[in-house]
Scaffold this motif. Structure first.
Motif, PDB file in Angstrom:
ATOM      1  N   GLU A  18       0.900  -1.286   0.094  1.00  0.00           N
ATOM      2  CA  GLU A  18      -0.059  -0.047   0.001  1.00  0.00           C
ATOM      3  C   GLU A  18       1.004   1.166   0.084  1.00  0.00           C
ATOM      4  N   VAL A  19       1.965   1.175   0.737  1.00  0.00           N
ATOM      5  CA  VAL A  19       3.007   2.521   1.074  1.00  0.00           C
ATOM      6  C   VAL A  19       4.222   1.807   0.999  1.00  0.00           C
ATOM      7  N   TRP A  20       5.047   2.432   0.143  1.00  0.00           N
ATOM      8  CA  TRP A  20       6.492   2.295   0.099  1.00  0.00           C
ATOM      9  C   TRP A  20       7.449   3.373   0.347  1.00  0.00           C
ATOM     10  N   MET A  21       8.306   3.164   1.169  1.00  0.00           N
ATOM     11  CA  MET A  21       9.094   4.354   1.509  1.00  0.00           C
ATOM     12  C   MET A  21      10.471   4.013   1.126  1.00  0.00           C
ATOM     13  N   THR A  22      11.402   4.973   0.317  1.00  0.00           N
ATOM     14  CA  THR A  22      12.517   4.763  -0.338  1.00  0.00           C
ATOM     15  C   THR A  22      13.638   5.749   0.367  1.00  0.00           C
ATOM     16  N   ASP A  23      14.896   5.651   0.289  1.00  0.00           N
ATOM     17  CA  ASP A  23      15.681   6.117   0.687  1.00  0.00           C
ATOM     18  C   ASP A  23      17.234   5.718   0.289  1.00  0.00           C
ATOM     19  N   ILE A  24      18.156   6.687   0.256  1.00  0.00           N
ATOM     20  CA  ILE A  24      19.533   6.438   0.086  1.00  0.00           C
ATOM     21  C   ILE A  24      20.545   6.512   1.264  1.00  0.00           C
TER      22      ILE A  24
END
Length: 199
Positions: free
Chosen positions: A73-79
């Motif tokens: 439902e919700v994906w969070m992304t980061d580096i």
């Protein structure tokens, strides 16, 4: 110690409470200080976001509502970055907000849009979410890039981005990266062996 000297007073306090030991966090901190005990984790910093770019950005649709009703439902992304003997490696991750699991990741020698695209593609090809996914990231140029936004549209994902300069808007995955580095990465020395596939 079982904690491998990773725990500070707060984590030890919570561990003791779970074991049924009635003690205050201040008492734990005082005893640790008296015994010369402290966490061996260290803090390092390297900037991974360039939000000063001319590309369009999305509104913050997530708005710090860190909950979901189902996987996909919700994906969070980061580096984030990994220090090695031969320089920095960069880790791009995708977290499912419902399960708090990393559903896709990629590492590379440079912090580029190809790196984050590969991470997203891995997540999508592996999990094939049904229905619209809210995709949340910071305002970094990698995520705002035209190619990345095209891939979101192809996958039927709705873009959401943190407000400028507000790290709390992406807190869940930033917290995961922080724990990963403090409790694993910073405690050992790693050799850079990855070819430059994602430059």
């Amino acid at each position: 110690m079982q904690s491998r000297r990773l725990y500070g007073s707060r984590k030890i306090y919570h561990s003791l409470i779970k074991q049924g030991i009635d003690v205050s966090e201040k008492t734990v901190a005082r005893i640790m200080k008296q015994l010369g005990l402290k966490s061996r984790t260290v803090k390092k910093y390297k900037a991974t976001t360039n939000s000063k770019h001319p590309m369009p950005v999305h509104e913050n649709h997530l708005s710090q509502q860190f909950s979901a009703e189902a996987p996909g439902e919700v994906w969070m992304t980061d580096i984030t970055y990994i220090p090695t003997d031969e320089g920095w490696l960069y880790l791009a991750s995708v977290m499912d907000l419902y399960t708090r699991q990393i559903v896709g990741f990629q590492m590379g020698s440079r912090m580029t849009k190809k790196l984050v695209l590969s991470s997203l593609e891995r997540a999508y090809q592996t999990h094939r979410p049904v229905g619209e996914v809210l995709h949340h990231s910071d305002r970094g140029s990698q995520y705002a890039a035209h190619e990345y936004q095209e891939k979101l549209a192809e996958y039927g994902m709705k873009g959401s981005m943190s407000r400028k300069g507000n790290c709390y808007d992406n807190a869940c995955i930033e917290s995961f990266h922080s724990i990963l580095k403090k409790e694993l990465v910073y405690l050992d020395t790693y050799v850079h062996t990855l070819p430059d596939l994602y430059g």
